[in-house]
Design a protein around this motif. Structure first.
Motif, PDB file in Angstrom:
ATOM      1  N   GLU A 195       7.073  21.897  16.942  1.00 35.12           N
ATOM      2  CA  GLU A 195       7.056  23.549  17.133  1.00 35.12           C
ATOM      3  C   GLU A 195       6.739  23.137  18.856  1.00 35.12           C
ATOM      4  O   GLU A 195       6.336  22.144  19.495  1.00 35.12           O
ATOM      5  CB  GLU A 195       5.700  23.928  16.714  1.00 35.12           C
ATOM      6  CG  GLU A 195       4.682  23.168  16.891  1.00 35.12           C
ATOM      7  CD  GLU A 195       3.315  23.906  16.178  1.00 35.12           C
ATOM      8  OE1 GLU A 195       3.192  24.948  15.889  1.00 35.12           O
ATOM      9  OE2 GLU A 195       2.171  23.044  16.194  1.00 35.12           O
ATOM     10  N   ARG A 196       6.736  24.315  19.523  1.00 36.02           N
ATOM     11  CA  ARG A 196       6.381  24.373  20.978  1.00 36.02           C
ATOM     12  C   ARG A 196       7.288  23.593  21.863  1.00 36.02           C
ATOM     13  O   ARG A 196       6.833  23.259  23.030  1.00 36.02           O
ATOM     14  CB  ARG A 196       5.076  24.043  21.316  1.00 36.02           C
ATOM     15  CG  ARG A 196       3.783  24.676  20.708  1.00 36.02           C
ATOM     16  CD  ARG A 196       2.545  24.125  20.674  1.00 36.02           C
ATOM     17  NE  ARG A 196       1.364  24.696  19.738  1.00 36.02           N
ATOM     18  CZ  ARG A 196       0.700  25.089  19.861  1.00 36.02           C
ATOM     19  NH1 ARG A 196       0.095  25.286  20.988  1.00 36.02           N
ATOM     20  NH2 ARG A 196      -0.116  25.693  18.954  1.00 36.02           N
TER      21      ARG A 196
ATOM     22  N   TYR B 232       3.123  28.190   8.195  1.00 35.06           N
ATOM     23  CA  TYR B 232       1.565  27.991   7.917  1.00 35.06           C
ATOM     24  C   TYR B 232       1.452  27.294   6.132  1.00 35.06           C
ATOM     25  O   TYR B 232       0.734  26.790   5.989  1.00 35.06           O
ATOM     26  CB  TYR B 232       0.670  29.052   7.700  1.00 35.06           C
ATOM     27  CG  TYR B 232       0.338  29.356   9.071  1.00 35.06           C
ATOM     28  CD1 TYR B 232      -0.860  28.757   9.797  1.00 35.06           C
ATOM     29  CD2 TYR B 232       1.167  30.296  10.036  1.00 35.06           C
ATOM     30  CE1 TYR B 232      -1.041  29.147  10.900  1.00 35.06           C
ATOM     31  CE2 TYR B 232       1.090  30.471  11.318  1.00 35.06           C
ATOM     32  CZ  TYR B 232      -0.193  29.955  11.894  1.00 35.06           C
ATOM     33  OH  TYR B 232      -0.573  30.112  13.024  1.00 35.06           O
TER      34      TYR B 232
ATOM     35  N   THR C  11      -7.323  17.163  10.744  1.00 32.15           N
ATOM     36  CA  THR C  11      -6.167  17.994  11.226  1.00 32.15           C
ATOM     37  C   THR C  11      -4.864  17.522  10.778  1.00 32.15           C
ATOM     38  O   THR C  11      -4.733  16.027  10.582  1.00 32.15           O
ATOM     39  CB  THR C  11      -6.222  18.159  12.796  1.00 32.15           C
ATOM     40  OG1 THR C  11      -4.925  18.690  13.118  1.00 32.15           O
ATOM     41  CG2 THR C  11      -6.305  16.658  13.658  1.00 32.15           C
ATOM     42  N   ILE C  12      -4.046  18.367  10.291  1.00 30.79           N
ATOM     43  CA  ILE C  12      -2.557  17.978  10.034  1.00 30.79           C
ATOM     44  C   ILE C  12      -1.907  17.225  11.193  1.00 30.79           C
ATOM     45  O   ILE C  12      -0.735  16.813  10.801  1.00 30.79           O
ATOM     46  CB  ILE C  12      -1.791  19.091   9.454  1.00 30.79           C
ATOM     47  CG1 ILE C  12      -1.563  20.214  10.320  1.00 30.79           C
ATOM     48  CG2 ILE C  12      -2.548  19.689   7.939  1.00 30.79           C
ATOM     49  CD1 ILE C  12      -0.353  21.287   9.935  1.00 30.79           C
ATOM     50  N   ASP C  13      -2.355  17.521  12.331  1.00 28.53           N
ATOM     51  CA  ASP C  13      -1.491  17.185  13.509  1.00 28.53           C
ATOM     52  C   ASP C  13      -1.256  15.695  13.850  1.00 28.53           C
ATOM     53  O   ASP C  13      -0.394  15.182  14.520  1.00 28.53           O
ATOM     54  CB  ASP C  13      -2.006  18.006  14.786  1.00 28.53           C
ATOM     55  CG  ASP C  13      -1.848  19.484  14.587  1.00 28.53           C
ATOM     56  OD1 ASP C  13      -0.994  19.824  13.881  1.00 28.53           O
ATOM     57  OD2 ASP C  13      -2.636  20.068  15.132  1.00 28.53           O
TER      58      ASP C  13
ATOM     59  N   ARG D  69      -0.102  23.703   6.059  1.00 25.10           N
ATOM     60  CA  ARG D  69      -1.518  23.451   6.145  1.00 25.10           C
ATOM     61  C   ARG D  69      -2.220  23.707   4.937  1.00 25.10           C
ATOM     62  O   ARG D  69      -3.328  23.284   4.740  1.00 25.10           O
ATOM     63  CB  ARG D  69      -2.089  24.642   7.099  1.00 25.10           C
ATOM     64  CG  ARG D  69      -1.890  24.715   8.601  1.00 25.10           C
ATOM     65  CD  ARG D  69      -3.149  24.278   9.278  1.00 25.10           C
ATOM     66  NE  ARG D  69      -3.990  25.492   9.348  1.00 25.10           N
ATOM     67  CZ  ARG D  69      -3.967  26.428  10.429  1.00 25.10           C
ATOM     68  NH1 ARG D  69      -3.266  26.150  11.540  1.00 25.10           N
ATOM     69  NH2 ARG D  69      -4.950  27.368  10.334  1.00 25.10           N
TER      70      ARG D  69
ATOM     71  N   MET E 157       5.028  21.734  12.274  1.00 21.97           N
ATOM     72  CA  MET E 157       3.939  21.967  13.081  1.00 21.97           C
ATOM     73  C   MET E 157       3.548  20.660  13.912  1.00 21.97           C
ATOM     74  O   MET E 157       4.114  19.406  13.579  1.00 21.97           O
ATOM     75  CB  MET E 157       2.538  22.361  12.212  1.00 21.97           C
ATOM     76  CG  MET E 157       2.655  23.951  11.931  1.00 21.97           C
ATOM     77  SD  MET E 157       1.293  24.445  11.036  1.00 21.97           S
ATOM     78  CE  MET E 157       1.480  26.326  11.525  1.00 21.97           C
ATOM     79  N   GLY E 158       2.316  20.596  14.106  1.00 18.43           N
ATOM     80  CA  GLY E 158       1.922  19.326  15.167  1.00 18.43           C
ATOM     81  C   GLY E 158       1.234  19.650  16.599  1.00 18.43           C
ATOM     82  O   GLY E 158       0.884  18.444  17.179  1.00 18.43           O
ATOM     83  N   ARG E 159       1.051  20.910  16.754  1.00 17.98           N
ATOM     84  CA  ARG E 159       0.818  21.235  18.000  1.00 17.98           C
ATOM     85  C   ARG E 159       1.470  20.668  19.174  1.00 17.98           C
ATOM     86  O   ARG E 159       2.819  20.551  19.114  1.00 17.98           O
ATOM     87  CB  ARG E 159      -0.785  20.926  18.482  1.00 17.98           C
ATOM     88  CG  ARG E 159      -1.520  21.767  19.463  1.00 17.98           C
ATOM     89  CD  ARG E 159      -2.879  21.411  19.203  1.00 17.98           C
ATOM     90  NE  ARG E 159      -3.756  22.318  18.157  1.00 17.98           N
ATOM     91  CZ  ARG E 159      -3.903  23.518  18.258  1.00 17.98           C
ATOM     92  NH1 ARG E 159      -3.697  24.327  19.358  1.00 17.98           N
ATOM     93  NH2 ARG E 159      -4.518  24.089  17.250  1.00 17.98           N
TER      94      ARG E 159
HETATM   95  O1  F6P Z   1      -3.734  22.131  14.570  1.00 16.51           O
HETATM   96  C1  F6P Z   1      -3.335  22.667  13.485  1.00 16.51           C
HETATM   97  C2  F6P Z   1      -2.334  23.597  13.609  1.00 16.51           C
HETATM   98  O2  F6P Z   1      -1.593  23.875  12.556  1.00 16.51           O
HETATM   99  C3  F6P Z   1      -0.975  23.199  14.596  1.00 16.51           C
HETATM  100  O3  F6P Z   1      -0.341  22.411  13.795  1.00 16.51           O
HETATM  101  C4  F6P Z   1      -0.580  24.599  15.186  1.00 16.51           C
HETATM  102  O4  F6P Z   1      -0.112  24.568  16.325  1.00 16.51           O
HETATM  103  C5  F6P Z   1      -1.851  25.348  14.953  1.00 16.51           C
HETATM  104  O5  F6P Z   1      -2.972  24.736  14.350  1.00 16.51           O
HETATM  105  C6  F6P Z   1      -1.827  26.992  14.884  1.00 16.51           C
HETATM  106  O6  F6P Z   1      -3.031  27.401  14.946  1.00 16.51           O
HETATM  107  P1  F6P Z   1      -3.604  28.593  14.472  1.00 16.51           P
HETATM  108  O7  F6P Z   1      -4.119  28.540  13.037  1.00 16.51           O
HETATM  109  O8  F6P Z   1      -4.583  29.267  15.294  1.00 16.51           O
HETATM  110  O9  F6P Z   1      -2.485  29.887  14.417  1.00 16.51           O
END
Ligand code: F6P
Length: 317
Positions: free
Chosen positions: A221-222, A248, A124-126, A251, A168-170
């Protein structure tokens, strides 16, 4: 022994290098290896096929995942997982490598409780998985962000602007923290560090009064809508401000050498562990040494937050 491999959750650069390592190390050990397409959905829908070493030729340098990926909410249901396990058993497969993030780990834990031999690899990139210093994909996403921020620096400084950049990073601030440090950002805002809007506005106003020509703010984010926030920054500080949501693009792309090496080591190690009879565990890297821990332990352990790096980057800005 027969081993299947799948990728699940958000794709991450370096997943292909990990798949390659699993396939090649299995074959090296005379083990039959199967590819599962589209994550847990592929297990349920029987998208499983035997592969040879050429299946993973020319993929070590490619972003995304050749196995494709999915997030399958229904996998929470035991009856759905039973279909998956039955599909594997019908092919004589009792060993599985899951490459993904913590959501994928939960599915893997259930499968292992229900009798499969499972090893997880953090993809995962997070960088939001406990008991590993790094996850596969983090370094590449970080590099992508830093490249973008360097470009934003050029235009912000030319226009004397403040640039708010959402990454990103959740719920994990590592991408923001490392990217902010690597690009010399004025402010780094993450969930772990906490967000004090008034303090941020005052810091930026002071920067402007002290004669700073531009400011870069990296924000996870968030946390807040940065389009709204940029209007507030402009009003309060007088700094012309522009928001950029990187999205995105973070990613994708060719994995860095670091991610390829990490993925190769972790993929090979996952197969070694299955051969040794280890199951229900995940691979990590701590201080440049490969480690393995119970999946349930990884899921409940709080992630390390690098407060020292936050302090250092604040001193250096
Ligand atoms: O977990 C990787 C991630 O790119 C997070 O950084 C981001 O919050 C989430 O996935 C986005 O998810 P989705 O691809 O379901 O929009």
């Amino acid at each position: 022994m027969k081993i299947a491999v799948l990728t699940s959750g958000g794709d991450a650069p370096g997943m292909n290098a990990a798949i390659r390592a699993v396939v090649r190390n299995a074959i090296y050990n005379d083990i039959e290896v199967y590819a599962v397409f589209e994550g847990y959905r592929g297990l349920v829908e029987n998208l499983i096929m035997p592969v040879d070493r050429t299946f993973v030729s020319e993929v070590i340098n490619r972003g995304g995942t050749i196995l494709r990926t999915a997030r399958l909410v229904e996998f929470k249901e035991k009856s759905v997982r039973k279909v998956a396990i039955d599909n594997l058993h019908r092919l004589g497969i009792n060993h599985l490598v899951v490459i993904g993030g913590d959501g994928s780990y939960v599915g893997a834990l259930r499968l292992s409780e229900e009798g499969l031999n499972v090893i997880c690899i953090p993809g995962t990139i997070d960088n939001d998985i406990a008991l590993t210093d790094f996850t596969i994909g983090f370094d590449t996403a970080l590099q992508t962000i830093v490249d973008a921020v360097d470009k934003l620096r050029d235009t912000s400084s030319s226009h004397h602007r403040c640039s708010l950049i959402e990454v990103m990073g959740r719920y994990c601030g590592d991408l923001a923290l490392y990217a902010g440090t690597a690009s010399g950002a004025e402010l780094i805002i993450t969930g772990e560090r906490g967000f004090d809007k008034q303090k941020m506005l005052e810091d930026l106003k002071r920067n402007r009064l002290e004669g700073k020509r531009h400011a870069l703010v990296i924000i996870s984010e968030r946390i807040i809508d940065i389009k709204e926030l940029s209007k507030e920054v402009e009003e309060y500080t007088g700094f012309e401000t522009r928001p950029t949501v990187l999205g995105y693009v973070q990613r994708g792309g060719r994995p860095t050498a670091f991610d390829r090496v990490l993925a190769s080591k972790m993929g090979a190690y996952a197969v070694d562990l299955l051969i040794e009879g280890v199951s229900g565990e995940c691979v990590g890297i701590v201080g440049n040494t490969l480690v393995h821990d119970k999946i349930e332990k990884v899921l409940v352990t709080p992630r390390f937050v690098n407060l020292k790096l936050y302090h250092d980057s604040e001193k250096l800005r």
